[in-house]
Design an enzyme around this catalytic site. Structure first.
Site, PDB file in Angstrom:
ATOM      1  N   CYS A 172       0.671  -1.223  -0.030  1.00 53.69           N
ATOM      2  CA  CYS A 172       0.109   0.122  -0.145  1.00 53.69           C
ATOM      3  C   CYS A 172       0.941   1.293   0.089  1.00 53.69           C
ATOM      4  O   CYS A 172       1.501   1.520   1.004  1.00 53.69           O
ATOM      5  CB  CYS A 172      -0.965   0.037   1.299  1.00 53.69           C
ATOM      6  SG  CYS A 172      -1.971   1.287   1.266  1.00 53.69           S
TER       7      CYS A 172
ATOM      8  N   CYS B  78      -0.585   4.004   2.137  1.00 46.54           N
ATOM      9  CA  CYS B  78      -0.294   3.881   3.618  1.00 46.54           C
ATOM     10  C   CYS B  78       1.025   4.221   4.026  1.00 46.54           C
ATOM     11  O   CYS B  78       1.339   4.721   4.927  1.00 46.54           O
ATOM     12  CB  CYS B  78      -0.874   2.431   3.755  1.00 46.54           C
ATOM     13  SG  CYS B  78      -2.352   1.871   3.354  1.00 46.54           S
ATOM     14  N   ASP B  79       2.181   3.760   3.268  1.00 45.27           N
ATOM     15  CA  ASP B  79       3.285   3.498   3.554  1.00 45.27           C
ATOM     16  C   ASP B  79       4.459   4.405   2.847  1.00 45.27           C
ATOM     17  O   ASP B  79       5.674   4.484   3.250  1.00 45.27           O
ATOM     18  CB  ASP B  79       3.942   2.069   3.738  1.00 45.27           C
ATOM     19  CG  ASP B  79       3.088   1.259   4.478  1.00 45.27           C
ATOM     20  OD1 ASP B  79       2.473   1.770   5.442  1.00 45.27           O
ATOM     21  OD2 ASP B  79       2.850  -0.005   4.419  1.00 45.27           O
TER      22      ASP B  79
HETATM   23  P1  FAD Z   1     -10.847  -5.872   5.709  1.00 44.33           P
HETATM   24  O1  FAD Z   1     -10.217  -5.078   6.734  1.00 44.33           O
HETATM   25  O2  FAD Z   1     -10.007  -6.693   4.867  1.00 44.33           O
HETATM   26  O3  FAD Z   1     -11.718  -6.867   6.828  1.00 44.33           O
HETATM   27  C1  FAD Z   1     -12.760  -7.917   6.225  1.00 44.33           C
HETATM   28  C2  FAD Z   1     -12.686  -8.876   7.103  1.00 44.33           C
HETATM   29  O4  FAD Z   1     -13.832  -9.762   6.636  1.00 44.33           O
HETATM   30  C3  FAD Z   1     -11.615  -9.705   7.490  1.00 44.33           C
HETATM   31  O5  FAD Z   1     -11.504  -9.521   8.902  1.00 44.33           O
HETATM   32  C4  FAD Z   1     -12.157 -11.069   7.098  1.00 44.33           C
HETATM   33  O6  FAD Z   1     -11.717 -12.085   8.136  1.00 44.33           O
HETATM   34  C5  FAD Z   1     -13.466 -11.166   7.101  1.00 44.33           C
HETATM   35  N1  FAD Z   1     -14.001 -12.125   6.343  1.00 44.33           N
HETATM   36  C6  FAD Z   1     -13.669 -12.166   5.060  1.00 44.33           C
HETATM   37  N2  FAD Z   1     -14.230 -13.112   4.283  1.00 44.33           N
HETATM   38  C7  FAD Z   1     -15.188 -13.565   5.368  1.00 44.33           C
HETATM   39  C8  FAD Z   1     -16.296 -14.559   5.454  1.00 44.33           C
HETATM   40  N3  FAD Z   1     -16.480 -15.251   4.326  1.00 44.33           N
HETATM   41  N4  FAD Z   1     -16.888 -14.881   6.744  1.00 44.33           N
HETATM   42  C9  FAD Z   1     -16.607 -14.177   7.844  1.00 44.33           C
HETATM   43  N5  FAD Z   1     -15.793 -13.074   7.700  1.00 44.33           N
HETATM   44  C10 FAD Z   1     -15.073 -13.122   6.537  1.00 44.33           C
HETATM   45  N6  FAD Z   1      -5.359   1.669   5.408  1.00 44.33           N
HETATM   46  C11 FAD Z   1      -5.262   2.812   5.582  1.00 44.33           C
HETATM   47  O7  FAD Z   1      -6.159   3.684   5.575  1.00 44.33           O
HETATM   48  N7  FAD Z   1      -3.900   3.325   6.342  1.00 44.33           N
HETATM   49  C12 FAD Z   1      -2.736   2.664   6.477  1.00 44.33           C
HETATM   50  O8  FAD Z   1      -1.924   2.966   6.803  1.00 44.33           O
HETATM   51  C13 FAD Z   1      -3.060   1.169   6.003  1.00 44.33           C
HETATM   52  N8  FAD Z   1      -1.994   0.394   6.176  1.00 44.33           N
HETATM   53  C14 FAD Z   1      -2.015  -1.027   5.831  1.00 44.33           C
HETATM   54  C15 FAD Z   1      -1.138  -1.926   5.998  1.00 44.33           C
HETATM   55  C16 FAD Z   1      -1.305  -2.880   5.783  1.00 44.33           C
HETATM   56  C17 FAD Z   1      -0.234  -4.132   6.006  1.00 44.33           C
HETATM   57  C18 FAD Z   1      -2.498  -3.574   4.925  1.00 44.33           C
HETATM   58  C19 FAD Z   1      -2.686  -5.083   4.993  1.00 44.33           C
HETATM   59  C20 FAD Z   1      -3.596  -2.785   5.069  1.00 44.33           C
HETATM   60  C21 FAD Z   1      -3.279  -1.482   5.220  1.00 44.33           C
HETATM   61  N9  FAD Z   1      -4.459  -0.608   4.952  1.00 44.33           N
HETATM   62  C22 FAD Z   1      -4.217   0.861   5.357  1.00 44.33           C
HETATM   63  C23 FAD Z   1      -5.437  -0.669   4.203  1.00 44.33           C
HETATM   64  C24 FAD Z   1      -6.842  -1.186   5.088  1.00 44.33           C
HETATM   65  O9  FAD Z   1      -6.415  -2.138   6.114  1.00 44.33           O
HETATM   66  C25 FAD Z   1      -8.140  -1.683   4.320  1.00 44.33           C
HETATM   67  O10 FAD Z   1      -8.358  -0.546   3.640  1.00 44.33           O
HETATM   68  C26 FAD Z   1      -9.346  -1.661   5.375  1.00 44.33           C
HETATM   69  O11 FAD Z   1      -8.854  -2.583   6.398  1.00 44.33           O
HETATM   70  C27 FAD Z   1     -10.295  -2.350   4.440  1.00 44.33           C
HETATM   71  O12 FAD Z   1     -11.484  -2.448   5.277  1.00 44.33           O
HETATM   72  P2  FAD Z   1     -12.334  -3.516   5.117  1.00 44.33           P
HETATM   73  O13 FAD Z   1     -13.497  -3.615   6.307  1.00 44.33           O
HETATM   74  O14 FAD Z   1     -12.977  -3.330   3.826  1.00 44.33           O
HETATM   75  O15 FAD Z   1     -11.931  -4.975   4.768  1.00 44.33           O
END
Ligand code: FAD
Ligand code: NAP
Length: 315
Positions: free
Chosen positions: A134, A137-138
């Site tokens: 990302c 992010c970084d």
């Molecule tokens: P996710 O956070 O991916 O959550 C989805 C959830 O659904 C997960 O917990 C998963 O276990 C669950 N899930 C999936 N399938 C199923 C299923 N079938 N049944 C039940 N549960 C399920 N963003 C920033 O704004 N700033 C940053 O500095 C930043 N740094 C990052 C660093 C890293 C290492 C990573 C990996 C990402 C970073 N991001 C950052 C991006 C950010 O984490 C994502 O944009 C954000 O988490 C997306 O949120 P979400 O709720 O859409 O999905």
């Protein structure tokens, strides 16, 4: 019958949970297969969540979110959802991994997406300590420094262009000499003076010390190698959209998805199926940021409340 089923407990799912329960829906379940918090809990530092200053890990950021939701009545079921299907009556069945089936008037899918790994030595060991997927992010952590970007698609080239504005130099490492990215993006990359193309090369090993990455060795097709002294390596070799719960028995999707599997939604996070919403990283044009995923979750929740009211539930 649940008023709302939320699938996924990352920033989008948790915010949807907060807004649906606080907004008056009575039976709301958030299905999260692991601990709530989502992919940001893998991050060792988050600097761009508004209002949160100081050194904070992704885990620290997400820690209070589940408790805040539970206070308003959100139920967390720690179970994987296998599939969501729609009945003729227009309600939804939630097929759970433990064999049970729940029924819901509305569903908000928040299952996120997963960046692919390239599979080179040191990639997992240094993930979050110099290896990133990302740039938004970084990238700032490497201000004025040299970094490497892996990949030759639209994401790699667009992120390389973004990083070139922050970093002193970007090495674009690609395994071929032709790019998948759109021609105008390739042209912009080629005319950016501080991007050096390292072509016909794959990452061989990333190495470092206790502080993080110190360099990347790449291997060319002819077997020769080159050391790049970079503290940051950004891997953009594709993304898996976690859309499996929408896949029906016959292989079709419950709602419209685009060619890359991202769920098509409007600005209210509505899919083309009434009562079915999608929020966060799995939707089209997602900026893949915590603040945006949370915003999507709130938007979807407000729409779900209106939908459930309209159907005469949730009183
Ligand atoms: P996710 O956070 O991916 O959550 C989805 C959830 O659904 C997960 O917990 C998963 O276990 C669950 N899930 C999936 N399938 C199923 C299923 N079938 N049944 C039940 N549960 C399920 N963003 C920033 O704004 N700033 C940053 O500095 C930043 N740094 C990052 C660093 C890293 C290492 C990573 C990996 C990402 C970073 N991001 C950052 C991006 C950010 O984490 C994502 O944009 C954000 O988490 C997306 O949120 P979400 O709720 O859409 O999905
Ligand atoms: P992508 O198009 O699949 O590109 C992945 C790149 O990574 C390819 O260049 C591939 O090389 C390389 N790669 C794959 N595995 C590798 C490995 N193990 N080691 C080294 N290199 C590896 O993925 P993307 O760039 O994330 O794009 C996904 C989709 O979203 C695409 O259809 C893209 O057009 C779209 N997208 C569009 C926009 C836009 O329109 N603005 C922006 C971003 C993404 P090869 O080329 O040799 O296969």
């Amino acid at each position: 019958m649940l008023d709302c089923a939320i699938i996924g407990g990352g920033p989008a799912g948790l915010t949807a949970g907060l807004y649906t329960t606080r907004g008056g829906l009575k039976n709301v379940v958030m299905y999260e297969k692991g601990m709530p918090g989502g992919q940001i809990t893998q991050s060792s530092e988050i600097e761009n969540y508004p209002g949160v200053t100081g050194e904070i890990t992704g885990m620290d950021l997400m820690m209070p979110w589940p408790e805040q939701c539970q206070k308003f009545g959100l139920v967390h079921e720690m179970v994987e959802v296998e599939r969501v299907v729609r009945s003729e009556a227009g309600t939804f069945s939630i097929l759970r991994g433990d064999g049970k089936v729940d029924e819901a008037v509305s569903v908000i899918v928040c299952t996120g997406s997963t960046p692919k790994r390239a599979g080179f030595k040191g990639e997992d060991e240094f993930f979050g300590r110099g290896i990133s997927t990302c740039a938004t992010c970084d990238g700032f952590f490497y201000k004025g420094k040299e970094v490497a970007v892996i990949g030759g698609g639209d994401t790699a080239l667009e992120e390389a262009l973004y990083l070139a504005k922050i970093c002193s130099k970007v090495y674009l490492v690609h395994r071929r000499d032709a790019f998948r990215a759109a021609p105008n993006t390739v042209e912009r990359m080629r005319s950016t003076p501080n991007i050096e193309q390292v072509l016909n090369a794959v990452p061989d090993e990333v190495y470092g010390d206790a502080m993080g990455v110190t360099g990347l060795r790449v291997k060319f097709k002819d077997g020769t190698t080159r050391e790049l002294d970079v503290p940051g390596v950004f891997v953009f070799v594709g993304n898996d959209v976690n859309n499996a719960v929408l896949k029906q028995e016959d292989g079709s999707f419950l709602c419209k998805v685009n060619d890359w599997g991202q769920v098509v939604v409007d600005l209210s996070m509505r899919t083309d199926v009434p009562g079915l919403f999608a929020a966060g990283d799995l939707r089209i044009e997602a900026p893949k940021q915590v603040v945006c995923a949370a915003g999507d979750g709130a938007t979807a929740a407000l729409q779900a409340i209106a939908y459930v009211d309209e159907k005469g539930h949730g009183q």
